[in-house]
Design an enzyme around this catalytic site. Structure first.
Site, PDB file in Angstrom:
ATOM      1  N   CYS A  55       0.798  -1.226   0.000  1.00  0.00           N
ATOM      2  CA  CYS A  55       0.000   0.000   0.000  1.00  0.00           C
ATOM      3  C   CYS A  55       0.827   1.269   0.000  1.00  0.00           C
ATOM      4  CB  CYS A  55      -0.969  -0.031   1.170  1.00  0.00           C
ATOM      5  SG  CYS A  55      -2.031  -1.474   1.051  1.00  0.00           S
ATOM      6  N   HIS A 114      -2.012   8.885   4.974  1.00  0.00           N
ATOM      7  CA  HIS A 114      -2.318   7.528   4.514  1.00  0.00           C
ATOM      8  C   HIS A 114      -3.807   7.292   4.778  1.00  0.00           C
ATOM      9  CE1 HIS A 114      -1.547   3.519   3.227  1.00  0.00           C
ATOM     10  NE2 HIS A 114      -1.904   2.977   4.373  1.00  0.00           N
ATOM     11  N   GLU A 118      -1.267   7.247  13.028  1.00  0.00           N
ATOM     12  CA  GLU A 118      -0.744   8.242  12.089  1.00  0.00           C
ATOM     13  C   GLU A 118      -0.769   9.630  12.734  1.00  0.00           C
ATOM     14  OE1 GLU A 118      -2.660   7.984   8.286  1.00  0.00           O
ATOM     15  OE2 GLU A 118      -1.249   9.402   7.393  1.00  0.00           O
ATOM     16  N   LYS A 133      -8.678   8.977   0.703  1.00  0.00           N
ATOM     17  CA  LYS A 133      -9.258   7.632   0.724  1.00  0.00           C
ATOM     18  C   LYS A 133     -10.716   7.694   1.184  1.00  0.00           C
ATOM     19  CE  LYS A 133      -5.006   4.914   1.194  1.00  0.00           C
ATOM     20  NZ  LYS A 133      -3.923   5.857   1.507  1.00  0.00           N
ATOM     21  N   HIS A 136      -9.410   2.695  -0.758  1.00  0.00           N
ATOM     22  CA  HIS A 136      -7.982   2.399  -0.736  1.00  0.00           C
ATOM     23  C   HIS A 136      -7.607   1.715  -2.048  1.00  0.00           C
ATOM     24  CE1 HIS A 136      -4.034   1.423   0.294  1.00  0.00           C
ATOM     25  NE2 HIS A 136      -4.175   1.161   1.580  1.00  0.00           N
ATOM     26  N   PHE A 168       1.690  -2.972   4.593  1.00  0.00           N
ATOM     27  CA  PHE A 168       2.004  -4.286   5.148  1.00  0.00           C
ATOM     28  C   PHE A 168       3.523  -4.475   5.043  1.00  0.00           C
ATOM     29  CE2 PHE A 168      -1.950  -7.221   4.598  1.00  0.00           C
ATOM     30  CZ  PHE A 168      -2.690  -6.351   5.356  1.00  0.00           C
TER      31      PHE A 168
END
Lengths: 413, 408
Positions: free
Chosen positions: B163, B296, B307, B328, B333, B392
């Site tokens: 991502c 993000h 975050e 997003k 996403h 990830f």
């Protein structure tokens, strides 16, 4: 912009021919092949039953009693090779606590087996039975991420996937980060596992050697009788460091990354002149990056794996890239014995080449009898040869037009 | 003297519009691209919504390759690349093809090809799988297809760092250009809506049932999506020579790894902070000079909280005066494409002095107490934008874009 010098201070390798550079090189020098009938999965009904499999691979041998359940085969190969490279280079856990070490991993598939199994379980039992733990391994950067956790590698962590060239591209990428001051110490290399899913893909694409009990059953790079490659598996990582800092900490230096080049064949192998030109371009770029001339190369570690077309392109591409100066160039093609290890292949070639620089023996290409007529590689031979190598060229050439070349240089210190 | 690298073209394929203009207009309006999933039957799942790209016709962008022999992520990538080149006013014929390259990121590559393999395997019809599996599936084909379609023979690289992949790919292109290895790079990310991804996030309990509500107290998770974003990168000298419009300068980046957990971020946002810090240092930017942060912002409880912690720890008091938004909330996403599309958002913000909103933010989470530009776009001076992406594997990437007028 020339940047800092980048040296290799350690190596970790896990392969079907052994888990140390000395063992792997010893086997290659004796012409021992890893290509045998596969035991890992059934090859019934497939034309090629052969592969270079690591038998009885046990990651606990390298990683001890930690919980390895979250790691699939590819991640275990990478984490094991990382352990060996960290030990070999002297980057202890204490040092990694205070200084950032990163990892740049090249892999073609990471684990298409894990991805496919995760999906098949959801198909067969329903999506609520798919495993969340397995899901985290379905990303292509899983092996690099898992290895970072195992070894506390907090620096840059990048996965590169450009097919066969992945591993050599990863070394090039890491070398650039160090050259331009973005990192001091990086593990760089590649890995791919042998698994049914990728094997089936190669088989259906007609790229694997046939097995009809005749010559050519095994991959014989550059030979007239070659009829395909064999898949292998493994992981190979180099510890790359800023030369000055490596010297300061008293590290043992095994060699230097002198230069690299990359180019792409837009015809993806369909047009032979484009394919040859792309290979030549990558080689020329690597030479100019290294400030070397063709005659200063002492050997070639070829990408050739027994492929009908690929080997032909490479032979011509090397001739083009070196301005025809190939007559006295000793050549090896270790995929003849290790098989095509995909993302691991370029780094495997680097590991073997470092050993050649050390002991002066360049492995032969077993079973090579008759090099195809037009091939300008006169020093390709079946037996090992003596070679005093200061500068060695490594080629990595993919199925989809990717070309990467890298030059390793011996460090006499 | 190192070369300055600038963005001169933007191409996007998103759930709220294809092409830079349509996308930017809809983004400022706060349009949502989230709808019931159409790619596959979700009746066996407990969540059913996604952010898919609608009305996409690959044929419009293909002059050389055949859509039937390309996966959906490759089609998106080619479309975004063509749109970016047109936007930049670059004629492909005018390029030195050896010095024009492609750097792309992805999470899953071409997941539908492996899903087709799995369908055939499970139904015991594996003989349906032919040579096309190897030709279409491995993720590097995305960058390869873009280069083949456009006839670009320079560096060709694929970075599958999940991502955060788009940011990694842009960062690599930036380095390739600064090292003088290319005149022009197409850099970005692409991902196609995937059953595997949807299943996985659903099993992690990370998928929201209705909408994506980053930083809201009642946020329920992320919404899987798809799309592509590609930027044209050139050296400042080249861009000036040809009189190109410059959206923004790529000023620097930072990469780090949590080395903590595969799917959960570090509890103090350690890796995220190190990536941001490096990006600031690399671009010689003081924290208080950052005008805007593209978060993000996935909309999961953990991501948005951590975050926020990371931004506060690094920026200290300044954190409270920097607008942060998560697109997003509108796009879902888009996986490996997300940070590439968000880099495009930052470039547009820098060049237009407008920042997009975080929609669906009605009831702020007390733990998320920064300025998230709730619900309405904002007109403001944007000199420096920071684009954050987390993935990830603990892969973190921060990118910094700077206004053209600040170039000397």
């Amino acid at each position: 912009l020339i940047g800092k010098r980048v040296v290799i201070t350690g190596v970790g390798v896990v392969s079907p021919l052994g888990d140390s550079p000395v063992r792997v090189h010893g086997s290659l020098s004796q012409g021992l092949s890893a290509i045998k009938p596969i035991q890992l999965f059934s090859t019934a009904g497939l034309g090629c039953p052969l592969g270079g499999e690591i038998l009885d691979f046990d990651a606990a041998k390298y990683l001890g009693q930690r919980n390895l359940r979250p790691l699939d085969r590819t991640s275990r190969l990478v984490a094991s090779a990382a352990q060996l490279a960290l030990e070999d280079s002297g980057w202890s856990a204490e040092m990694r606590n205070t200084q950032e070490v990163g990892l740049v991993l090249g892999t073609m598939f990471c684990s298409v087996h894990t991805i496919s199994e995760f999906d098949r379980r959801a198909l067969e039992a329903g999506p609520t039975y798919a495993s969340p733990m397995d899901f985290s391994n379905t990303v292509i950067n899983a092996a690099a991420g898992q290895t970072a956790i195992v070894h506390n590698l907090r620096g840059v962590n990048t996965t590169i996937s450009t097919g066969v060239t992945s591993g050599l591209e990863a070394i090039s990428y890491a070398a650039d980060l160090i050259r331009y001051g973005r990192a001091h110490a990086l593990l760089a290399g590649g890995a791919d596992e042998l698994c049914f899913e990728s094997f089936y893909g190669f088989e259906r694409a007609g790229l694997l050697c046939r097995s009809h009990d005749s010559a050519g059953d095994f991959p014989i790079p550059f030979d007239m009788r070659r009829n395909g490659s064999a898949l292998g598996e493994g992981a190979a990582l180099l510890m790359l460091e800023d030369a000055m800092l490596a010297r300061e900490r008293g590290a043992h230096v095994l060699g230097e990354i002198k230069g690299h080049g990359s180019s792409y064949d837009c015809s993806r192998g369909r047009n032979s002149s484009d394919a040859v030109e792309a290979i030549g371009t990558a080689i020329r770029q690597a030479l100019s990056d290294a400030f070397l001339l063709p005659h200063e190369l002492d050997c070639l570690s070829a990408s050739a794996n027994g492929s009908q077309i690929g080997d032909r392109y490479e032979a011509s591409g090397v001739f083009a890239g070196l301005n025809g100066q190939t007559r006295k160039l000793p050549v090896t093609a270790i995929k003849s014995m290790l098989g095509e290890t995909l993302g691991a292949s370029g780094p495997m070639q680097a590991v073997a080449l470092l050993e050649t620089m050390r002991d002066g023996v360049l492995p032969g290409i077993p079973q090579l009898k008759e090099v195809e007529n037009a091939f300008p590689l006169e020093m390709a031979q079946s037996e090992s040869q003596e070679a005093d190598v200061t500068n060695g060229l490594i080629n990595s050439i993919g199925l989809d037009g990717h070309c990467c070349s890298l030059i390793l240089t011996r460090c006499d210190d | 003297m190192e070369q300055r690298i600038v963005i001169t073209g933007i191409g996007v394929v998103t759930p709220i519009g294809i092409g830079c203009q349509e996308f930017w207009t809809n983004l400022l309006k706060g349009l949502s691209g989230i709808a019931p999933v159409q790619s596959f039957d979700t009746s066996d799942y407990n969540v059913h919504r996604g952010a898919e790209v609608k009305e996409f016709n690959a044929e419009e962008y293909l002059l050389n390759l055949d859509a039937a022999h390309l996966g959906r992520a490759s089609q998106f990538a080619i479309a975004a690349a063509r749109l970016a080149l047109v936007d930049a006013g670059v004629e492909i014929g005018s390029l030195d093809r050896q010095r024009a390259g492609v750097s792309m990121g992805t999470t899953s590559g071409e997941p539908r090809e492996v899903e087709r393999f799995d369908d055939s395997y499970v139904s015991k019809n594996l003989d349906r799988i032919g040579p096309e599996f190897l030709a279409l599936y491995p993720c590097h084909v995305i960058a390869a297809h873009v280069a083949s379609e456009l006839n670009l023979a320079g560096v060709n690289i694929m970075i599958p760092t999940a991502c955060a992949a788009g940011n990694y790919a842009i960062a690599r292109a930036f380095d390739v250009m600064r090292a003088g290895r290319a005149d022009l790079m197409l850099a970005g990310g692409s991902d196609a809506f995937s059953r595997i991804t949807f299943t996985g996030f659903a099993r992690l309990g990370a998928v929201a049932p209705e909408s994506c509500q980053p930083f809201d107290r009642f946020r329920k998770g992320m919404i899987p999506g798809e799309g592509a974003g590609v930027l044209v990168l050139e050296s400042l000298n080249r861009a000036r020579r040809r009189g190109a419009r410059i959206y923004a300068e790529v000023a620097g980046y930072g990469l780090s790894c949590d080395a903590h957990h595969m799917t959960a971020a570090h509890p103090q946002g350690d890796g995220a902070q190190r990536a941001m810090k490096q990006a600031l240092a690399d671009s010689a930017t003081r924290p208080e000079d950052v005008s805007y942060i593209s978060a993000h912002g996935t909309g999961t409880q953990t991501n948005d909280r951590l975050e926020t912690i990371a931004v506060k720890r690094l920026f200290k008091e300044a954190a409270y005066s920097i607008p942060i938004s998560s697109v997003k909330s509108m796009l879902g996403h888009t996986m490996g494409a997300a940070s590439a599309i968000e880099a495009a958002v930052c470039a547009l913000a820098v060049s237009n002095d407008r920042v997009p909103p975080t929609i669906n933010l009605n009831d702020p989470d007390p733990e998320c107490d920064l300025d998230y530009v709730p619900n309405f776009a904002r007109e403001m001076r944007v000199n420096v934008a920071m684009n954050n992406a987390y993935a990830f594997g603990g892969n973190n990437a921060s990118l910094i874009l700077r206004k053209r007028e600040l170039l000397n």
